[in-house]
Design an enzyme around this catalytic site. Sequence first.
Site, PDB file in Angstrom:
ATOM      1  N   TYR A   1      86.359  30.616  11.216  1.00 34.76           N
ATOM      2  CA  TYR A   1      85.241  29.868  12.015  1.00 34.76           C
ATOM      3  C   TYR A   1      85.471  28.381  11.752  1.00 34.76           C
ATOM      4  O   TYR A   1      86.280  27.978  11.041  1.00 34.76           O
ATOM      5  CB  TYR A   1      83.963  30.014  10.909  1.00 34.76           C
ATOM      6  CG  TYR A   1      82.779  29.646  11.473  1.00 34.76           C
ATOM      7  CD1 TYR A   1      82.101  30.103  12.668  1.00 34.76           C
ATOM      8  CD2 TYR A   1      82.193  28.493  10.999  1.00 34.76           C
ATOM      9  CE1 TYR A   1      80.805  29.491  13.198  1.00 34.76           C
ATOM     10  CE2 TYR A   1      80.949  27.957  11.175  1.00 34.76           C
ATOM     11  CZ  TYR A   1      80.216  28.400  12.615  1.00 34.76           C
ATOM     12  OH  TYR A   1      79.288  27.925  12.869  1.00 34.76           O
TER      13      TYR A   1
ATOM     14  N   ASP B   1      85.310  36.594   5.108  1.00 30.85           N
ATOM     15  CA  ASP B   1      83.930  36.457   5.925  1.00 30.85           C
ATOM     16  C   ASP B   1      83.953  37.527   6.832  1.00 30.85           C
ATOM     17  O   ASP B   1      84.470  37.510   7.960  1.00 30.85           O
ATOM     18  CB  ASP B   1      84.283  34.706   6.678  1.00 30.85           C
ATOM     19  CG  ASP B   1      82.893  34.701   7.428  1.00 30.85           C
ATOM     20  OD1 ASP B   1      82.173  35.377   7.776  1.00 30.85           O
ATOM     21  OD2 ASP B   1      82.771  33.418   7.827  1.00 30.85           O
TER      22      ASP B   1
ATOM     23  N   LYS C   1      73.112  35.614  11.122  1.00 34.26           N
ATOM     24  CA  LYS C   1      73.500  36.370  12.208  1.00 34.26           C
ATOM     25  C   LYS C   1      72.814  37.904  12.097  1.00 34.26           C
ATOM     26  O   LYS C   1      71.747  37.979  12.123  1.00 34.26           O
ATOM     27  CB  LYS C   1      75.112  36.343  12.353  1.00 34.26           C
ATOM     28  CG  LYS C   1      75.729  34.984  12.333  1.00 34.26           C
ATOM     29  CD  LYS C   1      75.360  34.052  13.220  1.00 34.26           C
ATOM     30  CE  LYS C   1      75.854  32.714  12.616  1.00 34.26           C
ATOM     31  NZ  LYS C   1      77.118  32.392  12.575  1.00 34.26           N
TER      32      LYS C   1
HETATM   33  C1  LIG Z   1      77.985  31.269  11.896  1.00 37.38           C
HETATM   34  C2  LIG Z   1      79.298  31.391  11.180  1.00 37.38           C
HETATM   35  C3  LIG Z   1      79.367  30.830  10.050  1.00 37.38           C
HETATM   36  C4  LIG Z   1      78.498  29.643   9.465  1.00 37.38           C
HETATM   37  O1  LIG Z   1      77.242  30.152   9.119  1.00 37.38           O
HETATM   38  P1  LIG Z   1      75.796  29.083   9.122  1.00 37.38           P
HETATM   39  O2  LIG Z   1      74.867  30.173   8.604  1.00 37.38           O
HETATM   40  O3  LIG Z   1      75.728  28.843  10.582  1.00 37.38           O
HETATM   41  O4  LIG Z   1      76.190  27.980   8.421  1.00 37.38           O
HETATM   42  C5  LIG Z   1      80.422  31.049   9.167  1.00 37.38           C
HETATM   43  N1  LIG Z   1      81.360  32.251   9.782  1.00 37.38           N
HETATM   44  C6  LIG Z   1      81.046  32.908  10.622  1.00 37.38           C
HETATM   45  C7  LIG Z   1      81.880  33.885  10.857  1.00 37.38           C
HETATM   46  C8  LIG Z   1      79.849  32.588  11.368  1.00 37.38           C
HETATM   47  O5  LIG Z   1      79.783  33.327  12.744  1.00 37.38           O
END
Ligand SMILES: *Cc1c(COP(=O)(O)O)cnc(C)c1O
Length: 392
Positions: A113, A185, A210
């Site tokens: 990210y 992640d 998400k």
């Molecule tokens: C959106 C996202 C983030 C960051 O998360 P937020 O809730 O927007 O701070 C980190 N890693 C991935 C893979 C993401 O899609």
Amino acid sequence: MKGDKDWGISTKAVHAGEIRYNEYGSVTTPIVQTSTFIFKNIDEIKKLAVGAVERFEYGRYGHPTQIAAEHKLAFLEGAEDAVLFSSGMSAITTTLFGLLKSGDHIIITDDAYRRTLEFCKACLVKFDIECTVVKMCDYEAMEKAIKPNTRLFFSESPTNPYLNIMDLERLIGIFKDKGILVVSDSTFATPYNQKPLEYGVDIVIHSATKYLAGHNDLLSGVVLGSKKLVEPVREFLKITGGVIDPNSAYLLIRGLKTFGLRMERLNENGQIVAEGLERHPKISRVYYPGLPSHPHHDVAKAQMKGFGAVVTFEVEGDCEYVLNFLSRLKIINIGPSLGGVESLITHPATISYYDKTRKERLALGIKDGLIRLAVGVENAEDIIADIEQALA
Ligand SMILES: *Cc1c(COP(=O)(O)O)cnc(C)c1O
């Protein structure tokens, strides 16, 4: 607290982590909207001071709605412990700050990210924490990057926007016996589709904004793993302060109740839309791990239950052509983010990388005709039809 590790994922999503009979008898977990928790008497203060009672004290140190959401997420991921944050980035930065110290070295993959990469490359170095960026899925480069002071490996799977898949078994083989922490992640996979902890990954992080929350209505992040690793992160959160507020924690719990249902539909929609787009004459390439044409399809099939609802594709044409296409869409909304009920579409070249020159974007693999579609829970045929009419 309710919960059983043998329950199916939807039973966990609905019931796990919540108190079976709370003091009001409400079937839902209450939003405890307070910044502080008062003491009944002096005796209670004394007991708290010596650790003789477990109770809430101050909002930044945790609150009941947060704890219920954390327990639910721990059950879903199959983790011993979980700690929630006000955003995914807060979860990532607090974890890395909490577990690393000056003089440490970390390795991260190049298509992580964007903000995570930025944090590692620009922020951690200020604290004398060194960072090596390696090419995603180049396992030899990962092994070669290891130094005597390497403390942590950070990666994602699937990645954004090409949905590259990390072979978790191979990854663990490289780092595990060297005592290097592996952090993944797993936002794009969710605990529905992939369980990195079962492969030996030490810490799983999600942007709960998400798929987990799932309704494009809140920001949150979660860190999951053993108590031993999560506890120092929770302690550090008490200092960094990126706590989730009670309302967002409630909305997250509410969103999670339909997690199983949504993921079933999203996996199905992702596959149908990816296959539909791959047949379209104006679309030159589709990236989706569920398609045999994806370079990591075999690994994805072996380690994932489904492939999610992000479909990336390329059209022949410049930025203007793509923006015209986007402006003709009638159902799909233009915007970043993914994993919610509403379909969202984004043009990385103009929406995420607007501050870069074309040459810089191309060096990062972001072509002009590249489009990322986050399919929602609408009817898949309507999504395909919307894209077809906008391309016509
Ligand atoms: C959106 C996202 C983030 C960051 O998360 P937020 O809730 O927007 O701070 C980190 N890693 C991935 C893979 C993401 O899609």
